[in-house]
Motif scaffolding. Sequence first.
Motif, mmCIF file in Angstrom:
data_model
loop_
_atom_site.group_PDB
_atom_site.id
_atom_site.type_symbol
_atom_site.label_atom_id
_atom_site.label_comp_id
_atom_site.label_asym_id
_atom_site.label_seq_id
_atom_site.Cartn_x
_atom_site.Cartn_y
_atom_site.Cartn_z
ATOM 1 N N ARG A 1 -111.613 104.796 23.649
ATOM 2 C CA ARG A 1 -111.095 106.074 23.154
ATOM 3 C C ARG A 1 -109.936 106.549 24.022
ATOM 4 O O ARG A 1 -108.918 107.026 23.506
ATOM 5 N N ALA A 2 -110.065 106.399 25.338
ATOM 6 C CA ALA A 2 -108.994 106.814 26.251
ATOM 7 C C ALA A 2 -107.748 105.962 26.022
ATOM 8 O O ALA A 2 -106.619 106.472 26.027
ATOM 9 N N GLU B 1 -102.206 105.499 23.767
ATOM 10 C CA GLU B 1 -101.255 104.850 22.858
ATOM 11 C C GLU B 1 -100.643 105.858 21.903
ATOM 12 O O GLU B 1 -99.454 105.820 21.610
ATOM 13 N N VAL B 2 -101.458 106.768 21.387
ATOM 14 C CA VAL B 2 -100.970 107.778 20.453
ATOM 15 C C VAL B 2 -99.993 108.715 21.141
ATOM 16 O O VAL B 2 -98.964 109.092 20.569
ATOM 17 N N PRO C 1 -93.611 107.315 19.787
ATOM 18 C CA PRO C 1 -92.642 108.359 19.402
ATOM 19 C C PRO C 1 -93.013 108.984 18.053
ATOM 20 O O PRO C 1 -93.475 108.297 17.154
ATOM 21 N N VAL C 2 -92.827 110.253 17.956
ATOM 22 C CA VAL C 2 -93.139 110.975 16.729
ATOM 23 C C VAL C 2 -91.973 110.823 15.764
ATOM 24 O O VAL C 2 -90.834 111.145 16.090
#
Length: 51
Positions: free
Chosen positions: A37-38, A43-44, A48-49
């Motif tokens: 989960r970490a 990664e998220v 880049p958005v």
Amino acid sequence: MNRRKKINQLLKANAKKASAKLAPRSSKPKYVSKADRAKLKAEVEQAPVVD
């Protein structure tokens, strides 16, 4: 326990196990470890958005 009854009991038990394997799984989500989960969260955050 006579021989026929014992054989039938074994066959029924094996058939029950086989049908349980084929049955659909519960709706419970698959377990994800704390470390995974970490890692996914990191990664998220790094991605880049794109708008």
